[in-house]
Design a protein around this motif. Structure first.
Motif, mmCIF file in Angstrom:
data_model
loop_
_atom_site.group_PDB
_atom_site.id
_atom_site.type_symbol
_atom_site.label_atom_id
_atom_site.label_comp_id
_atom_site.label_asym_id
_atom_site.label_seq_id
_atom_site.Cartn_x
_atom_site.Cartn_y
_atom_site.Cartn_z
ATOM 1 N N GLN A 1 0.832 -1.200 0.000
ATOM 2 C CA GLN A 1 0.000 0.000 0.000
ATOM 3 C C GLN A 1 0.870 1.255 0.000
ATOM 4 O O GLN A 1 0.599 2.219 -0.717
ATOM 5 C CB GLN A 1 -0.914 -0.024 1.223
ATOM 6 C CG GLN A 1 -1.886 1.107 1.294
ATOM 7 C CD GLN A 1 -2.752 1.023 2.560
ATOM 8 O OE1 GLN A 1 -2.442 0.297 3.500
ATOM 9 N NE2 GLN A 1 -3.844 1.767 2.559
ATOM 10 N N PHE A 2 1.930 1.250 0.774
ATOM 11 C CA PHE A 2 2.837 2.398 0.843
ATOM 12 C C PHE A 2 3.596 2.591 -0.463
ATOM 13 O O PHE A 2 3.682 3.700 -0.991
ATOM 14 C CB PHE A 2 3.822 2.209 2.003
ATOM 15 C CG PHE A 2 4.858 3.277 2.097
ATOM 16 C CD1 PHE A 2 4.535 4.546 2.541
ATOM 17 C CD2 PHE A 2 6.172 3.024 1.731
ATOM 18 C CE1 PHE A 2 5.495 5.541 2.624
ATOM 19 C CE2 PHE A 2 7.127 4.004 1.810
ATOM 20 C CZ PHE A 2 6.793 5.259 2.253
ATOM 21 N N VAL A 3 4.147 1.516 -1.007
ATOM 22 C CA VAL A 3 4.948 1.598 -2.223
ATOM 23 C C VAL A 3 4.099 2.024 -3.425
ATOM 24 O O VAL A 3 4.591 2.679 -4.331
ATOM 25 C CB VAL A 3 5.660 0.244 -2.482
ATOM 26 C CG1 VAL A 3 6.283 0.186 -3.849
ATOM 27 C CG2 VAL A 3 6.716 0.020 -1.425
ATOM 28 N N GLN A 4 2.833 1.696 -3.425
ATOM 29 C CA GLN A 4 1.971 2.042 -4.548
ATOM 30 C C GLN A 4 1.251 3.383 -4.362
ATOM 31 O O GLN A 4 0.503 3.802 -5.244
ATOM 32 C CB GLN A 4 0.952 0.927 -4.784
ATOM 33 C CG GLN A 4 1.603 -0.348 -5.253
ATOM 34 C CD GLN A 4 0.661 -1.529 -5.250
ATOM 35 O OE1 GLN A 4 -0.494 -1.413 -4.871
ATOM 36 N NE2 GLN A 4 1.166 -2.679 -5.659
ATOM 37 N N SER A 5 1.494 4.066 -3.252
ATOM 38 C CA SER A 5 0.829 5.352 -3.028
ATOM 39 C C SER A 5 1.368 6.410 -3.987
ATOM 40 O O SER A 5 2.507 6.347 -4.454
ATOM 41 C CB SER A 5 1.019 5.810 -1.584
ATOM 42 O OG SER A 5 2.348 6.216 -1.376
ATOM 43 N N LYS A 6 0.560 7.408 -4.275
ATOM 44 C CA LYS A 6 0.960 8.444 -5.234
ATOM 45 C C LYS A 6 2.119 9.288 -4.708
ATOM 46 O O LYS A 6 2.959 9.744 -5.482
ATOM 47 C CB LYS A 6 -0.219 9.315 -5.623
ATOM 48 C CG LYS A 6 -0.742 10.206 -4.532
ATOM 49 C CD LYS A 6 -1.861 11.097 -5.034
ATOM 50 C CE LYS A 6 -2.306 12.026 -3.932
ATOM 51 N NZ LYS A 6 -3.321 12.960 -4.369
ATOM 52 N N TYR A 7 2.190 9.475 -3.397
ATOM 53 C CA TYR A 7 3.281 10.273 -2.834
ATOM 54 C C TYR A 7 4.614 9.548 -2.959
ATOM 55 O O TYR A 7 5.631 10.149 -3.303
ATOM 56 C CB TYR A 7 3.000 10.619 -1.368
ATOM 57 C CG TYR A 7 1.774 11.471 -1.204
ATOM 58 C CD1 TYR A 7 1.751 12.770 -1.688
ATOM 59 C CD2 TYR A 7 0.634 10.984 -0.589
ATOM 60 C CE1 TYR A 7 0.628 13.567 -1.557
ATOM 61 C CE2 TYR A 7 -0.498 11.762 -0.453
ATOM 62 C CZ TYR A 7 -0.491 13.050 -0.940
ATOM 63 O OH TYR A 7 -1.601 13.827 -0.818
ATOM 64 N N TYR A 8 4.633 8.254 -2.677
ATOM 65 C CA TYR A 8 5.856 7.469 -2.828
ATOM 66 C C TYR A 8 6.283 7.457 -4.287
ATOM 67 O O TYR A 8 7.467 7.623 -4.595
ATOM 68 C CB TYR A 8 5.640 6.043 -2.321
ATOM 69 C CG TYR A 8 6.873 5.182 -2.422
ATOM 70 C CD1 TYR A 8 7.844 5.227 -1.434
ATOM 71 C CD2 TYR A 8 7.075 4.329 -3.501
ATOM 72 C CE1 TYR A 8 8.981 4.450 -1.513
ATOM 73 C CE2 TYR A 8 8.197 3.549 -3.590
ATOM 74 C CZ TYR A 8 9.147 3.611 -2.602
ATOM 75 O OH TYR A 8 10.276 2.841 -2.701
#
Length: 134
Positions: A49-56
């Protein structure tokens, strides 16, 4: 077992980081970074979820992996860094220290410009084919 270990370390690091907000000699940022590291390692779902977030994707993948930054973005980054470096340069009275801080800022400008604009792009394996990331 691994999940419990990472969650317990994250809990202790979060507690120490929160205490560090009020106690000046405890490094708050370091403990919060350790907390996020441990939380991401504790769950595959949270990691994805973190790696696929727009901010990451925009701040980490585009900038540091693909080295994709506009000239405007580079100038904006250096102006903000300049403000951060200008504050101690104005406050400090030692001419040697002012020069040293300016030299560090200049090294950042030269090094980051070279790395982000002129350093060769890394080749990555994408679906069995090597491609140059842009």
């Amino acid at each position: 077992m691994k999940k419990i270990f990472y969650l317990s370390i994250a809990g202790v690091a979060f507690a120490l980081g929160t205490i560090g907000v009020f106690v000046p000699f405890i490094p708050t940022t370091g403990f919060y970074v350790l907390t996020s590291f441990c939380l991401l390692r504790s769950s595959e779902k949270r990691y994805n979820q973190f790696v696929q977030s727009k901010y990451y994707q925009s701040y980490v993948v585009d900038l540091f992996i693909r080295k994709n930054i506009s000239t405007r973005g580079l100038i904006r980054m250096f102006l903000l860094m300049g403000v951060v470096f200008a504050l101690p340069i104005v406050i400090v009275s030692s001419i040697f220290l002012k020069g040293f801080l300016f030299a560090i800022y200049l090294a950042h400008v030269i090094g980051l410009t070279w790395y982000l604009k002129f350093h060769p792009k890394k080749k990555t394996l994408t679906k069995g084919v090597f491609s140059e990331e842009r």
